[in-house]
Design an enzyme around this catalytic site. Structure first.
Site, PDB file in Angstrom:
ATOM      1  N   CYS A 103       9.062   4.851  -4.780  1.00 10.72           N
ATOM      2  CA  CYS A 103       7.727   5.220  -5.232  1.00 10.72           C
ATOM      3  C   CYS A 103       7.531   6.690  -4.873  1.00 10.72           C
ATOM      4  O   CYS A 103       8.500   7.409  -4.643  1.00 10.72           O
ATOM      5  CB  CYS A 103       6.663   4.317  -4.609  1.00 10.72           C
ATOM      6  SG  CYS A 103       6.580   4.382  -2.811  1.00 10.72           S
ATOM      7  N   ARG A 130      -2.603   1.918   7.692  1.00 11.36           N
ATOM      8  CA  ARG A 130      -2.810   0.899   6.658  1.00 11.36           C
ATOM      9  C   ARG A 130      -3.715  -0.225   7.178  1.00 11.36           C
ATOM     10  O   ARG A 130      -4.598  -0.712   6.476  1.00 11.36           O
ATOM     11  CB  ARG A 130      -1.470   0.325   6.196  1.00 11.36           C
ATOM     12  CG  ARG A 130      -0.510   1.359   5.613  1.00 11.36           C
ATOM     13  CD  ARG A 130      -1.077   2.005   4.362  1.00 11.36           C
ATOM     14  NE  ARG A 130      -0.120   2.909   3.751  1.00 11.36           N
ATOM     15  CZ  ARG A 130      -0.207   4.237   3.780  1.00 11.36           C
ATOM     16  NH1 ARG A 130      -1.224   4.809   4.424  1.00 11.36           N
ATOM     17  NH2 ARG A 130       0.697   4.983   3.183  1.00 11.36           N
ATOM     18  N   GLY A 171       7.752   6.629  -0.574  1.00 11.22           N
ATOM     19  CA  GLY A 171       8.744   5.779   0.060  1.00 11.22           C
ATOM     20  C   GLY A 171       8.238   5.034   1.279  1.00 11.22           C
ATOM     21  O   GLY A 171       9.029   4.504   2.057  1.00 11.22           O
ATOM     22  N   TRP A 172       6.925   4.969   1.445  1.00 13.67           N
ATOM     23  CA  TRP A 172       6.347   4.364   2.641  1.00 13.67           C
ATOM     24  C   TRP A 172       5.839   2.937   2.432  1.00 13.67           C
ATOM     25  O   TRP A 172       5.711   2.179   3.388  1.00 13.67           O
ATOM     26  CB  TRP A 172       5.166   5.205   3.129  1.00 13.67           C
ATOM     27  CG  TRP A 172       5.524   6.592   3.554  1.00 13.67           C
ATOM     28  CD1 TRP A 172       6.772   7.049   3.886  1.00 13.67           C
ATOM     29  CD2 TRP A 172       4.626   7.696   3.680  1.00 13.67           C
ATOM     30  NE1 TRP A 172       6.707   8.375   4.209  1.00 13.67           N
ATOM     31  CE2 TRP A 172       5.403   8.807   4.093  1.00 13.67           C
ATOM     32  CE3 TRP A 172       3.263   7.867   3.476  1.00 13.67           C
ATOM     33  CZ2 TRP A 172       4.845  10.066   4.318  1.00 13.67           C
ATOM     34  CZ3 TRP A 172       2.708   9.118   3.704  1.00 13.67           C
ATOM     35  CH2 TRP A 172       3.486  10.201   4.125  1.00 13.67           C
ATOM     36  N   ASP A 173       5.501   2.580   1.212  1.00 11.10           N
ATOM     37  CA  ASP A 173       4.827   1.306   0.972  1.00 11.10           C
ATOM     38  C   ASP A 173       5.503   0.475  -0.122  1.00 11.10           C
ATOM     39  O   ASP A 173       6.088  -0.564   0.159  1.00 11.10           O
ATOM     40  CB  ASP A 173       3.354   1.549   0.591  1.00 11.10           C
ATOM     41  CG  ASP A 173       2.609   2.326   1.653  1.00 11.10           C
ATOM     42  OD1 ASP A 173       2.339   1.743   2.709  1.00 11.10           O
ATOM     43  OD2 ASP A 173       2.293   3.510   1.417  1.00 11.10           O
TER      44      ASP A 173
END
Length: 324
Positions: free
Chosen positions: A116, A168, A119-121
């Site tokens: 994405c 988050r 690259g974190w979620d």
């Protein structure tokens, strides 16, 4: 991304390969599969963690990236991709995972890059699901136990690559929780790479019931699914349809005495068990570190230790959490 470009304060700050005017990715076959960002998962949490029926609003002004997949990559999946904006979060995630698995299982020797914008979620979400699905089939990481494969994907795919769990959680964007809770939706043979391999090497059908034979039986004559043995019942119950419905793959298992079919059935049974064990271990660890309630104790302290260490290191213990 669900956008072609990320815009902040009226300025384009990032863009994806699909709108690269310099054609720097001309050697790649690009697939644009828009998927909601982490912000959308606050709605998942606000709906008491119910992903069924939760549909992203594709009519928002900033959403301008359509789904785009070359036809030759999708012909075998029997999915109506034109309906992607009507799918709820469960169906969308399932169908995207089926697509990625089909690419991994293809006969060519090309690679697959999944990412994405940061690259974190979304990246670790699908990489974790890919990794765990292939592991459950016994195709990768074969030496790892359920808690060990969970430790690997949590530590490597999520935390090492920058997932900001504290941020988050403070916003209620629980995509991390969604990923591992979602394992319950991919236990069936639809997601098994073994099914693809079996079809490629399936020998001629020996004597026994055919699909037509089964379809000719009236429902009351078929008996309960449990009458065919617990393993067969497991496959039937994990199919997308209601219990007692028949799928082509399930019917293929009816003829007795075929070692390859028995082995395949056992592998599918094992797949469901392994994914359930990973999910249970995650829920127990998440419960003890983030705050879920009414979850069975973890079979191993390893994952809990990892999350505990992470939670203390970033001050997560000071954040109040809601109980399920």
């Amino acid at each position: 991304m669900v956008e072609n470009k990320k815009v902040k304060f009226g300025m384009n700050v990032t863009s994806s390969e699909k709108v690269d005017k310099a054609q720097r990715y001309a050697d790649f076959t690009l697939l644009s599969i828009p998927y909601p960002g982490c912000e959308f998962f606050k709605e998942y949490k606000d709906r008491d963690y119910m992903a069924e029926g939760l549909i992203f609003n594709w009519k928002q002004d900033y959403v301008d990236a359509p789904l785009s997949i070359p036809d030759f990559l999708t012909h075998s999946l029997n999915i109506d991709w034109s309906q992607y904006q009507c799918w709820d979060l469960v169906q969308q995630t399932q169908n995207y995972l089926k697509l990625l698995l089909s690419l991994v299982n293809s006969d060519d020797d090309s690679g697959l890059l999944v990412h994405c914008i940061s690259g974190w979620d979304r990246t670790p979400l699908f990489i974790s699901l890919l990794r765990l699905s292939l592991w459950a089939d016994g195709l990768i990481h074969t030496s790892l136990k359920p808690t060990e494969i969970l430790y690997l994907t949590v530590a490597y795919d999520w935390f090492l690559f920058g997932h900001m769990l504290v941020d988050r959680l403070s916003k209620g964007e629980e995509i991390f929780f969604f990923c591992f809770n979602f394992l319950k939706h991919i236990t069936s043979e639809e997601f098994s790479a073994l099914k693809t391999q079996r079809r490629k090497s399936l020998p001629a059908r020996d004597g026994g019931f055919t699909l037509e034979d089964i379809c000719m039986l009236r429902r009351k004559d078929r008996g309960s699914t449990t009458s065919l043995g617990s393993d067969f019942s497991l496959v039937m119950e994990s199919s997308p349809g209601a219990t007692g419905s028949f799928t082509y793959e399930a019917v293929e298992l009816v003829p007795a005495g075929a070692p390859t079919q028995a082995a395949w059935l056992a592998a599918l049974s094992d797949r469901e068990t392994r994914l359930q064990e990973v999910r249970s271990a995650f829920l127990a660890a998440y419960s003890s570190t983030v705050g879920l309630r009414a979850v069975a104790p973890s079979p191993s302290g390893a994952i809990g230790g990892l999350l505990e260490q992470f939670a203390r290191g970033v001050g997560l213990r000071g954040i109040s959490s809601n109980a399920l």
